[in-house]
Design a protein around this motif. Structure first.
Motif, PDB file in Angstrom:
ATOM      1  N   PHE A  11      57.522  32.323  32.111  1.00  0.00           N
ATOM      2  CA  PHE A  11      56.122  32.453  31.719  1.00  0.00           C
ATOM      3  C   PHE A  11      55.331  33.275  32.722  1.00  0.00           C
ATOM      4  O   PHE A  11      55.642  33.317  33.913  1.00  0.00           O
ATOM      5  CB  PHE A  11      55.465  31.082  31.512  1.00  0.00           C
ATOM      6  N   ARG A  73      58.750  40.371  30.941  1.00  0.00           N
ATOM      7  CA  ARG A  73      58.687  40.015  29.530  1.00  0.00           C
ATOM      8  C   ARG A  73      58.787  38.496  29.408  1.00  0.00           C
ATOM      9  O   ARG A  73      59.838  37.949  29.056  1.00  0.00           O
ATOM     10  CB  ARG A  73      59.830  40.679  28.754  1.00  0.00           C
ATOM     11  N   PRO A  74      57.713  37.792  29.689  1.00  0.00           N
ATOM     12  CA  PRO A  74      57.764  36.330  29.658  1.00  0.00           C
ATOM     13  C   PRO A  74      57.897  35.786  28.240  1.00  0.00           C
ATOM     14  O   PRO A  74      57.370  36.366  27.284  1.00  0.00           O
ATOM     15  CB  PRO A  74      56.413  35.931  30.275  1.00  0.00           C
ATOM     16  N   ASP A  75      58.568  34.665  28.119  1.00  0.00           N
ATOM     17  CA  ASP A  75      58.645  33.975  26.826  1.00  0.00           C
ATOM     18  C   ASP A  75      57.299  33.375  26.447  1.00  0.00           C
ATOM     19  O   ASP A  75      56.961  33.278  25.265  1.00  0.00           O
ATOM     20  CB  ASP A  75      59.683  32.839  26.890  1.00  0.00           C
ATOM     21  N   LEU A  77      53.077  33.328  27.425  1.00  0.00           N
ATOM     22  CA  LEU A  77      51.914  33.832  28.136  1.00  0.00           C
ATOM     23  C   LEU A  77      50.928  32.673  28.239  1.00  0.00           C
ATOM     24  O   LEU A  77      50.360  32.230  27.244  1.00  0.00           O
ATOM     25  CB  LEU A  77      51.289  35.009  27.380  1.00  0.00           C
ATOM     26  N   SER A 115      54.825  38.300  24.141  1.00  0.00           N
ATOM     27  CA  SER A 115      55.520  37.022  24.317  1.00  0.00           C
ATOM     28  C   SER A 115      55.569  36.278  22.989  1.00  0.00           C
ATOM     29  O   SER A 115      54.628  36.352  22.184  1.00  0.00           O
ATOM     30  CB  SER A 115      54.782  36.164  25.354  1.00  0.00           C
TER      31      SER A 115
END
Length: 334
Positions: A11, A73-75, A77, A115
């Protein structure tokens, strides 16, 4: 399904503060990879607690999220836009429109990061903001199902009554309710008594002194009249108060704000003594646990960090629900 493995959620944390929300996410098995806040004390505190995350000290509008998205590229946000202009704790001061619009400022980040999951946390009064519907529509226009929830931290085993709005949003259309989250929660109700350091480390002074403000005496005497002499209680300063300016230790603590607002009254030999609750006690009230530290800033700074924070156990349950949904999609859920 054979060959499929559980994925560790990552995240990015906008308006990260001192990392209380992140602490809950990490307790659920997630990993912070990027954090942003405009306050140096907050970012230094975050770095101390999560040294592997990239932490930026800047207003979000001064950062180009498209450039960061090349490497992050977080899963999820995770965002907690500035809430002071929405909060009832402000009293009668007029709201600052620029402060409120930090919420709209998350839209370029949503567009850049792409995300799957988006979480927006704020005070419930944000819904009275004229651009709240615009914010919801903008999030929906990016393909998100928006689950608009009001959660009280006390319902999740936090020793604090703290109602907040959580927009829990999924590009894959998941429906999440307050009842779904409560069903995952197993912690008992905790009272304000549980956060108090009873060791004597923090010294109290007699309630009745020449320098004591009369308003404080009035609050205390209301409590003593109700409870009787010899009963410990908490004086509550500031904010809109309809409870006489005090509260029982047997209920969850009233909402922690950015101001020093809680005085603990105890008794010694039939004489009432008073001291203010201290940052380590407020840290307990945020549910952050023993792993979380506040090594930077003054006492006032640490109180502000707590008042601006997200109660960790609430965020933990939200992240556990997200993980459960993804596990079910992979056929990993039991």
């Amino acid at each position: 399904m054979a060959g499929k493995k559980r994925h560790m959620l990552t995240f990015a944390d906008l308006f990260c503060g001192g990392g209380f929300g992140a602490r809950g996410a990490v307790a659920a098995g997630a990993q912070p990879i990027l954090a942003v806040d405009a306050w140096e004390i907050a970012t230094e505190t975050y770095k101390s607690n999560f040294p592997t995350a990239k932490v930026l000290c800047s207003p979000i509008e001064d950062i180009a999220p498209q450039e960061l998205a090349a490497n992050y590229r977080p899963d999820v946000l995770l965002t907690s836009p500035e809430c002071t202009s929405h909060s009832i704790a402000r009293g009668a001061k007029p709201g600052c429109e620029q402060s409120k619009e930090t919420a709209i400022g998350i839209i370029p980040w949503i567009d850049a990061m792409k995300s799957r999951w988006l979480i927006v946390e704020n005070v419930n009064r944000m819904k009275k903001w004229g651009r709240h519907k615009e914010l919801i529509s903008a999030i929906q226009s990016h393909g998100y199902q928006v689950n608009d929830l009001v959660l009280n931290a006390a319902d999740f085993g936090v020793p604090q009554s703290r109602k907040r709005m959580f927009l829990v949003c999924d590009r894959e259309g998941s429906i999440i309710s307050r009842e779904d989250l409560l069903a995952m929660h197993k912690r008992p109700v905790r009272s304000a008594r549980s956060i108090v350091d009873w060791s004597g480390t923090y010294k109290s002074r007699p309630l009745y002194t020449e320098k004591r403000a009369q308003a404080t005496i009035v609050r205390a005497e209301r409590a003593i009249k109700e409870l009787g002499p010899g009963k410990d209680f908490i004086i509550v300063y500031y904010g809109s108060d309809y409870a006489g300016g005090w509260q029982s230790l047997d209920a969850p603590l009233r909402t922690v704000t950015t101001l020093d607002r809680f005085g603990l009254v105890t008794w010694q030999g039939g004489v009432p003594y008073l001291r203010m609750l201290q940052p380590p006690e407020l840290l307990k009230a945020m549910g952050a646990g023993s792993k979380h530290e506040l090594p930077h800033g003054s006492r006032r700074d640490k109180i502000k960090l707590c008042g601006n924070g997200v109660c960790s156990p609430v965020m933990e349950i939200i992240f556990r629900k997200i993980a459960q949904i993804e596990d079910e999609e992979l056929g990993l859920a039991s």
